[in-house]
Design an enzyme around this catalytic site. Structure first.
Site, PDB file in Angstrom:
ATOM      1  N   MET A  39       0.879  -1.248  -0.116  1.00 12.54           N
ATOM      2  CA  MET A  39      -0.080   0.027  -0.216  1.00 12.54           C
ATOM      3  C   MET A  39       1.047   1.350  -0.075  1.00 12.54           C
ATOM      4  O   MET A  39       0.414   2.434   0.472  1.00 12.54           O
ATOM      5  CB  MET A  39      -0.740  -0.166   1.322  1.00 12.54           C
ATOM      6  CG  MET A  39      -1.958  -1.082   1.137  1.00 12.54           C
ATOM      7  SD  MET A  39      -3.651  -0.863   2.167  1.00 12.54           S
ATOM      8  CE  MET A  39      -2.739  -0.542   3.602  1.00 12.54           C
ATOM      9  N   GLY A  40       2.242   1.153  -0.233  1.00 16.09           N
ATOM     10  CA  GLY A  40       2.969   2.354  -0.464  1.00 16.09           C
ATOM     11  C   GLY A  40       3.622   2.732   0.903  1.00 16.09           C
ATOM     12  O   GLY A  40       3.469   1.941   1.822  1.00 16.09           O
ATOM     13  N   ALA A  41       3.931   4.051   0.647  1.00 13.86           N
ATOM     14  CA  ALA A  41       4.862   4.674   2.018  1.00 13.86           C
ATOM     15  C   ALA A  41       5.892   3.620   2.477  1.00 13.86           C
ATOM     16  O   ALA A  41       5.790   3.007   3.440  1.00 13.86           O
ATOM     17  CB  ALA A  41       3.866   4.783   3.336  1.00 13.86           C
ATOM     18  N   LEU A  42       6.657   3.282   1.227  1.00 15.98           N
ATOM     19  CA  LEU A  42       7.593   2.129   1.300  1.00 15.98           C
ATOM     20  C   LEU A  42       8.848   2.420   2.142  1.00 15.98           C
ATOM     21  O   LEU A  42       9.189   3.590   2.434  1.00 15.98           O
ATOM     22  CB  LEU A  42       8.036   2.009  -0.147  1.00 15.98           C
ATOM     23  CG  LEU A  42       7.143   1.463  -1.306  1.00 15.98           C
ATOM     24  CD1 LEU A  42       7.632   1.331  -2.326  1.00 15.98           C
ATOM     25  CD2 LEU A  42       6.278   0.439  -0.708  1.00 15.98           C
ATOM     26  N   HIS A  43       9.120   1.251   2.940  1.00 12.19           N
ATOM     27  CA  HIS A  43      10.291   1.289   3.838  1.00 12.19           C
ATOM     28  C   HIS A  43      11.042   0.172   3.588  1.00 12.19           C
ATOM     29  O   HIS A  43      10.882  -0.526   2.831  1.00 12.19           O
ATOM     30  CB  HIS A  43       9.485   1.578   5.237  1.00 12.19           C
ATOM     31  CG  HIS A  43       8.873   0.384   5.503  1.00 12.19           C
ATOM     32  ND1 HIS A  43       9.040  -0.860   5.647  1.00 12.19           N
ATOM     33  CD2 HIS A  43       7.355   0.725   5.911  1.00 12.19           C
ATOM     34  CE1 HIS A  43       7.820  -1.611   6.083  1.00 12.19           C
ATOM     35  NE2 HIS A  43       6.823  -0.693   6.243  1.00 12.19           N
ATOM     36  N   HIS A  46       9.572  -3.444   3.093  1.00 11.37           N
ATOM     37  CA  HIS A  46       9.153  -3.685   1.857  1.00 11.37           C
ATOM     38  C   HIS A  46      10.356  -3.917   0.850  1.00 11.37           C
ATOM     39  O   HIS A  46      10.140  -4.794  -0.017  1.00 11.37           O
ATOM     40  CB  HIS A  46       8.472  -2.358   1.362  1.00 11.37           C
ATOM     41  CG  HIS A  46       7.145  -1.695   1.722  1.00 11.37           C
ATOM     42  ND1 HIS A  46       6.891  -0.748   2.635  1.00 11.37           N
ATOM     43  CD2 HIS A  46       6.028  -2.541   2.047  1.00 11.37           C
ATOM     44  CE1 HIS A  46       5.652  -0.734   2.978  1.00 11.37           C
ATOM     45  NE2 HIS A  46       4.816  -1.842   2.728  1.00 11.37           N
ATOM     46  N   GLY A 156       4.750 -10.145   4.012  1.00 11.72           N
ATOM     47  CA  GLY A 156       5.512 -10.372   5.135  1.00 11.72           C
ATOM     48  C   GLY A 156       4.999 -10.954   6.275  1.00 11.72           C
ATOM     49  O   GLY A 156       3.773 -10.957   6.609  1.00 11.72           O
ATOM     50  N   GLN A 162      -2.746 -12.322   7.697  1.00 11.84           N
ATOM     51  CA  GLN A 162      -3.092 -12.042   6.355  1.00 11.84           C
ATOM     52  C   GLN A 162      -2.250 -12.913   5.499  1.00 11.84           C
ATOM     53  O   GLN A 162      -3.132 -13.568   4.645  1.00 11.84           O
ATOM     54  CB  GLN A 162      -2.394 -10.572   5.950  1.00 11.84           C
ATOM     55  CG  GLN A 162      -2.512 -10.258   4.431  1.00 11.84           C
ATOM     56  CD  GLN A 162      -1.940  -8.809   4.342  1.00 11.84           C
ATOM     57  OE1 GLN A 162      -2.586  -8.121   4.423  1.00 11.84           O
ATOM     58  NE2 GLN A 162      -0.734  -8.792   3.920  1.00 11.84           N
ATOM     59  N   SER A 195       4.492   1.236   7.607  1.00 12.25           N
ATOM     60  CA  SER A 195       4.081   2.769   7.117  1.00 12.25           C
ATOM     61  C   SER A 195       3.767   3.391   8.179  1.00 12.25           C
ATOM     62  O   SER A 195       3.764   4.782   7.846  1.00 12.25           O
ATOM     63  CB  SER A 195       3.244   2.557   5.889  1.00 12.25           C
ATOM     64  OG  SER A 195       3.735   1.823   4.887  1.00 12.25           O
TER      65      SER A 195
HETATM   66  P1  AMP Z   1       1.524  -3.091   3.391  1.00 11.68           P
HETATM   67  O1  AMP Z   1       2.079  -1.726   2.358  1.00 11.68           O
HETATM   68  O2  AMP Z   1       1.844  -2.573   4.901  1.00 11.68           O
HETATM   69  O3  AMP Z   1       0.248  -3.437   2.991  1.00 11.68           O
HETATM   70  O4  AMP Z   1       2.671  -4.112   3.331  1.00 11.68           O
HETATM   71  C1  AMP Z   1       3.025  -4.541   2.118  1.00 11.68           C
HETATM   72  C2  AMP Z   1       3.780  -6.001   2.439  1.00 11.68           C
HETATM   73  O5  AMP Z   1       5.019  -5.725   3.021  1.00 11.68           O
HETATM   74  C3  AMP Z   1       2.953  -6.830   3.124  1.00 11.68           C
HETATM   75  O6  AMP Z   1       3.202  -8.363   2.930  1.00 11.68           O
HETATM   76  C4  AMP Z   1       3.504  -6.810   4.900  1.00 11.68           C
HETATM   77  O7  AMP Z   1       3.294  -7.735   5.533  1.00 11.68           O
HETATM   78  C5  AMP Z   1       5.179  -6.455   4.251  1.00 11.68           C
HETATM   79  N1  AMP Z   1       5.733  -5.685   5.271  1.00 11.68           N
HETATM   80  C6  AMP Z   1       5.263  -4.723   6.032  1.00 11.68           C
HETATM   81  N2  AMP Z   1       6.051  -4.288   7.038  1.00 11.68           N
HETATM   82  C7  AMP Z   1       7.113  -5.251   7.031  1.00 11.68           C
HETATM   83  C8  AMP Z   1       8.205  -5.208   7.851  1.00 11.68           C
HETATM   84  N3  AMP Z   1       8.470  -4.705   8.807  1.00 11.68           N
HETATM   85  N4  AMP Z   1       9.028  -6.299   7.488  1.00 11.68           N
HETATM   86  C9  AMP Z   1       8.769  -7.314   6.471  1.00 11.68           C
HETATM   87  N5  AMP Z   1       7.594  -6.999   5.788  1.00 11.68           N
HETATM   88  C10 AMP Z   1       6.810  -5.994   6.086  1.00 11.68           C
END
Ligand code: AMP
Length: 288
Positions: A39-43, A46, A156, A162, A195
């Site tokens: 969903m973006g706001a990548l770190h 991701h 993740g 999920q 994010s």
């Molecule tokens: P999101 O953008 O929050 O929907 O996350 C996108 C994907 O990145 C999902 O599969 C999350 O589980 C994974 N993710 C989010 N935060 C982390 C993290 N700290 N470490 C590893 N994967 C992550």
């Protein structure tokens, strides 16, 4: 092994048709496609998924789409961070091949309905606090898988429930995709990257550490038979932290997400709490 001597130029698509057409050429040349939906706001969490996908696939596509149907609280949706310029920069730095960044109208028709019977796991833990959340998650992931048709998709462990639910959907619908669960990436002090962390004030940020600290404490103390006592202790530790409002702390069977029993062979401790105004989740595998 991929060779990044010549930097990859990130290709950006906003329509299903254009990304589908581009990917069908890639598949026609027998290259494998790895997919990282976000969903973006990548770190860097991701990025760790993208790096793993790069090790195992010829081409990697990341999607950035803040999916309205998985938010039960309109304010939460509105507040969700959107940082597409910075996301594009990060994806370029990590040599990601493709970004799919559709608008809501590209993904949804008006008044679209969706329901998938995925069993009781949907209503436990996150599902209990975010009713309808996993219907929205399965809805968007189903659509994205049909557009991208990846060989492998990377998710993740951070969103443990999920992953279980998406695995169930893929099995039920016999979708031809392999799922990979990737480890949680943390800040050096233990806070799980998210994010949503950008909403934390300096005080919130400090108080939020109670979540990972408690998870680690419980992991250390776990002896297989002290589940009820540990759950209680964890709740006390978290509730004692200023500015933190616990939603749930569970020591769960890793397959069913019901409270673990001494017979459970996979066990995971999961937590959700509001820290200030920000809702955070985290978990740790106790045995797997
Ligand atoms: P999101 O953008 O929050 O929907 O996350 C996108 C994907 O990145 C999902 O599969 C999350 O589980 C994974 N993710 C989010 N935060 C982390 C993290 N700290 N470490 C590893 N994967 C992550």
């Amino acid at each position: 092994m991929r060779n990044f001597v010549n930097p990859v130029v990130l290709k950006i698509f906003t329509t299903k048709a254009a990304v589908g057409q581009y990917l069908s050429q890639i598949k026609a040349s027998a290259q494998t496609v790895g997919f990282v939906p976000t969903m973006g706001a990548l770190h860097q969490g991701h990025m760790s998924l993208i790096r793993l996908a790069q090790q195992r696939n010829d081409v990697v596509i990341c999607s950035v789409f803040v999916n309205p149907s998985q938010f039960n609280d309109p304010k939460d949706l509105e507040k969700y961070p959107r940082t597409i310029e910075a996301d594009i920069k990060l994806l370029g730095e990590v040599n990601c091949d493709i970004l799919f960044n559709p608008g809501v109208n590209e993904m949804y028709d008006d008044n679209e309905q969706w329901h998938l019977s995925i069993g009781e796991t949907e209503h436990l833990l996150e599902g209990a606090f975010r009713p309808g959340h996993y219907q929205g998650v399965t809805q968007v992931v189903y659509k994205l898988f049909n557009i991208v048709k990846p060989d492998t998709a990377y998710f993740g462990q951070k969103d443990y429930q999920q992953f279980l639910i998406i695995s169930k959907m893929v099995d039920m619908l016999a979708m031809p995709v392999e799922l990979v669960m990737c480890p949680i990436k943390r800040e050096t002090d233990g806070l799980a990257m998210s994010s949503r962390n950008i909403h934390l004030s300096t005080d919130d940020r400090r108080h939020a550490l109670i979540l990972s600290k408690t998870l680690n404490y419980i992991k250390d103390k776990f002896d297989g038979n002290n589940i009820a006592a540990l759950k209680q202790e964890a709740a006390q530790l978290i509730n004692a932290e200023p500015g933190v409002e616990l939603e749930y702390f569970e020591i769960a069977d890793g397959d069913t997400l019901h409270t673990a029993t001494p017979q459970s062979n996979k066990i995971v401790a999961l937590v959700a709490a509001k820290v200030g105004k920000t809702r955070l989740i985290d978990n740790v595998l106790i045995s797997s």
